[in-house]
Design an enzyme around this catalytic site. Structure first.
Site, PDB file in Angstrom:
ATOM      1  N   THR A  17       0.803  -1.215   0.000  1.00 24.23           N
ATOM      2  CA  THR A  17       0.000   0.000   0.000  1.00 24.23           C
ATOM      3  C   THR A  17       0.842   1.274   0.000  1.00 24.23           C
ATOM      4  O   THR A  17       0.480   2.262  -0.637  1.00 24.23           O
ATOM      5  CB  THR A  17      -0.929   0.001   1.236  1.00 24.23           C
ATOM      6  OG1 THR A  17      -1.781  -1.134   1.176  1.00 24.23           O
ATOM      7  CG2 THR A  17      -1.785   1.258   1.281  1.00 24.23           C
ATOM      8  N   ASP A  60       2.226  -8.184  -4.197  1.00 25.44           N
ATOM      9  CA  ASP A  60       1.213  -7.934  -3.171  1.00 25.44           C
ATOM     10  C   ASP A  60       1.561  -8.735  -1.922  1.00 25.44           C
ATOM     11  O   ASP A  60       2.047  -9.868  -2.018  1.00 25.44           O
ATOM     12  CB  ASP A  60      -0.169  -8.340  -3.688  1.00 25.44           C
ATOM     13  CG  ASP A  60      -1.277  -7.987  -2.717  1.00 25.44           C
ATOM     14  OD1 ASP A  60      -1.519  -8.797  -1.784  1.00 25.44           O
ATOM     15  OD2 ASP A  60      -1.882  -6.923  -2.859  1.00 25.44           O
ATOM     16  N   SER A  61       1.317  -8.148  -0.779  1.00 22.25           N
ATOM     17  CA  SER A  61       1.689  -8.811   0.475  1.00 22.25           C
ATOM     18  C   SER A  61       1.099 -10.202   0.589  1.00 22.25           C
ATOM     19  O   SER A  61       1.733 -11.121   1.113  1.00 22.25           O
ATOM     20  CB  SER A  61       1.232  -7.949   1.661  1.00 22.25           C
ATOM     21  OG  SER A  61       1.639  -8.499   2.881  1.00 22.25           O
ATOM     22  N   SER A  62      -0.106 -10.387   0.091  1.00 20.88           N
ATOM     23  CA  SER A  62      -0.757 -11.696   0.197  1.00 20.88           C
ATOM     24  C   SER A  62      -0.101 -12.745  -0.700  1.00 20.88           C
ATOM     25  O   SER A  62      -0.335 -13.940  -0.523  1.00 20.88           O
ATOM     26  CB  SER A  62      -2.242 -11.579  -0.155  1.00 20.88           C
ATOM     27  OG  SER A  62      -2.891 -10.683   0.719  1.00 20.88           O
ATOM     28  N   THR A  92       1.575  -4.932   4.557  1.00 19.50           N
ATOM     29  CA  THR A  92       1.476  -5.233   5.986  1.00 19.50           C
ATOM     30  C   THR A  92       1.027  -6.657   6.294  1.00 19.50           C
ATOM     31  O   THR A  92       1.349  -7.186   7.357  1.00 19.50           O
ATOM     32  CB  THR A  92       0.510  -4.257   6.684  1.00 19.50           C
ATOM     33  OG1 THR A  92      -0.789  -4.363   6.092  1.00 19.50           O
ATOM     34  CG2 THR A  92       1.015  -2.828   6.572  1.00 19.50           C
ATOM     35  N   ASP A  93       0.294  -7.292   5.383  1.00 20.48           N
ATOM     36  CA  ASP A  93      -0.313  -8.585   5.723  1.00 20.48           C
ATOM     37  C   ASP A  93       0.712  -9.643   6.100  1.00 20.48           C
ATOM     38  O   ASP A  93       0.480 -10.459   6.994  1.00 20.48           O
ATOM     39  CB  ASP A  93      -1.175  -9.095   4.560  1.00 20.48           C
ATOM     40  CG  ASP A  93      -2.488  -8.351   4.445  1.00 20.48           C
ATOM     41  OD1 ASP A  93      -2.848  -7.631   5.394  1.00 20.48           O
ATOM     42  OD2 ASP A  93      -3.154  -8.483   3.395  1.00 20.48           O
ATOM     43  N   THR A 279       1.936 -21.056  21.669  1.00 18.24           N
ATOM     44  CA  THR A 279       0.633 -20.734  22.222  1.00 18.24           C
ATOM     45  C   THR A 279      -0.191 -19.869  21.276  1.00 18.24           C
ATOM     46  O   THR A 279       0.348 -19.043  20.535  1.00 18.24           O
ATOM     47  CB  THR A 279       0.759 -20.018  23.582  1.00 18.24           C
ATOM     48  OG1 THR A 279      -0.543 -19.679  24.072  1.00 18.24           O
ATOM     49  CG2 THR A 279       1.596 -18.751  23.472  1.00 18.24           C
ATOM     50  N   GLN A 280      -1.511 -20.059  21.320  1.00 15.84           N
ATOM     51  CA  GLN A 280      -2.425 -19.211  20.572  1.00 15.84           C
ATOM     52  C   GLN A 280      -2.556 -17.830  21.209  1.00 15.84           C
ATOM     53  O   GLN A 280      -3.022 -16.891  20.560  1.00 15.84           O
ATOM     54  CB  GLN A 280      -3.816 -19.847  20.518  1.00 15.84           C
ATOM     55  CG  GLN A 280      -3.875 -21.171  19.806  1.00 15.84           C
ATOM     56  CD  GLN A 280      -5.264 -21.788  19.852  1.00 15.84           C
ATOM     57  OE1 GLN A 280      -6.253 -21.098  20.128  1.00 15.84           O
ATOM     58  NE2 GLN A 280      -5.364 -23.081  19.597  1.00 15.84           N
ATOM     59  N   CYS A 281      -2.191 -17.704  22.469  1.00 15.55           N
ATOM     60  CA  CYS A 281      -2.350 -16.440  23.184  1.00 15.55           C
ATOM     61  C   CYS A 281      -1.413 -15.377  22.609  1.00 15.55           C
ATOM     62  O   CYS A 281      -0.285 -15.687  22.217  1.00 15.55           O
ATOM     63  CB  CYS A 281      -2.061 -16.609  24.666  1.00 15.55           C
ATOM     64  SG  CYS A 281      -3.180 -17.751  25.504  1.00 15.55           S
TER      65      CYS A 281
END
Length: 344
Positions: A17, A60-62, A92-93, A279-281
């Site tokens: 972007t 593109d970031s993706s 940013t992605d 961890t997912q946290c």
């Protein structure tokens, strides 16, 4: 006082972007980064020489793939002796993935490699891109009183905060403070001046830069969730095409205690696969010694990712597997803090 005098910076535009500008019809298109000083004239106030290079085609970031990391690392390696620092403009992605990867691919780093981007194109009102770019250039060129780089590591500069690259996660798709460092202090923060947190910045290397571009991407990620089935777990962790599996577990490293789950995990380890627990946290640490479910995983040979982000764990595995054909050799370094990515 940081010195910028006679620094020379290479700005690398990969896509994203930040490099967009409205054409006469109002359509956002990448602008010519060779004209960066006319687009961001504030950069001319620094005593810094700026060269630019843009990927062709832009990415593109993706669509970022490990091949782009190899291209970036190689470009930095080839240009390393000619510049005092590097700024990478990136979507940013996947910026946290790319910054993590380069932290493990550039060994012996003594110069800044600063990723930045924006949530709004640099050519529109209220853009965050201009300030992000200016700050990234200032940090990439900053030297101490001995002429050494203040931030000789891979980092992300976004919304007035400098984050270690392999500690960053993207937390927002629309706010300017898009990135956070959940488990490690900021390396720097800007107010009227940029305040460097030098106690937490990696020291510069005294040796030559070593660019390691060998990557093996045969890694799977399994996010544990209520209702996960035996078939899903089997397909992910026992798949013949993977050498390693990242388990995204609950809390401090917990997962189902069902026999079938633990049997499949144990089977994966017996097959020679690396199984890494993160961890997912957003904040906190994996400690499989606390609860019975964690101890059960540890007894099956699961390794701890400590407070590693998933982005960092993935790129670290790519690099270690690329370097070592033998999983045992890669696993021996996985729980080691190599580039400030984990706290032990």
């Amino acid at each position: 006082m940081p010195k910028n005098t006679q620094s020379k910076i290479l700005v690398i535009y990969t896509g994203g972007t930040i490099g967009m500008k409205a054409d006469p019809e109002g359509v956002l298109r990448p602008f010519d980064f060779h004209q960066i000083l006319s687009e961001v004239p504030e950069l001319g106030k620094f005593a810094v020489g700026i060269d630019t290079v843009a990927f062709d085609p832009l990415i593109d970031s993706s669509d970022v793939e490990p091949s782009m990391w190899q291209k970036l690392a190689t470009l930095i390696g080839e240009s390393y002796d000619d510049y005092d620092g590097f700024v990478i403009l990136h979507g940013t992605d996947t910026m946290a993935y790319s910054a993590s990867a380069l932290s493990f691919m550039l060994w012996g780093l003594a110069k800044p490699v600063v990723f930045t981007g924006s949530q709004l194109p640099i050519g529109v009102p209220r853009t965050d891109g201009r300030e992000n770019l200016i700050g990234a250039v200032e940090i990439a060129s900053a030297k101490d009183s001995d002429g050494r780089a203040i931030v000789p590591e891979v980092a992300i500069w976004f919304d007035s905060q400098l984050i270690r690259g392999n500690r960053a996660v993207k937390i927002s798709s629309e706010n300017f403070n898009a990135f956070r460092s959940p488990n490690y202090p900021l390396l720097a923060e800007a107010g009227i001046n940029i305040r460097y947190n030098r106690a937490f910045i990696l020291p510069p290397s005294d040796g030559p830069l070593e660019v390691r571009t060998d990557l093996d991407t045969r890694v799977s990620i399994l996010k544990i969730h209520p209702g996960i089935t035996r078939e899903v777990v089997r397909n992910v962790i026992l798949g013949p095409e993977s050498r390693a599996v990242i388990l995204e577990t609950y809390g401090s490293g917990n997962a189902p205690a069902k026999d079938w789950f633990l049997d499949l995990v144990g089977q994966a380890v017996k097959m020679g696969k690396i199984v890494l627990n993160v961890t997912q946290c957003l904040t906190g640490n994996v400690d499989m010694r606390i609860y019975a479910t964690g101890k059960a995983l540890m007894s099956r040979g699961v390794l701890s990712g400590y407070d590693s982000t998933t982005e960092s764990a993935l790129s670290k595995l790519f690099c270690l597997l690329g370097r070592f054909p033998d999983n045992a050799e890669a696993a021996s370094l996985l729980e080691t803090n190599l580039r400030g990515e984990i706290t032990k």
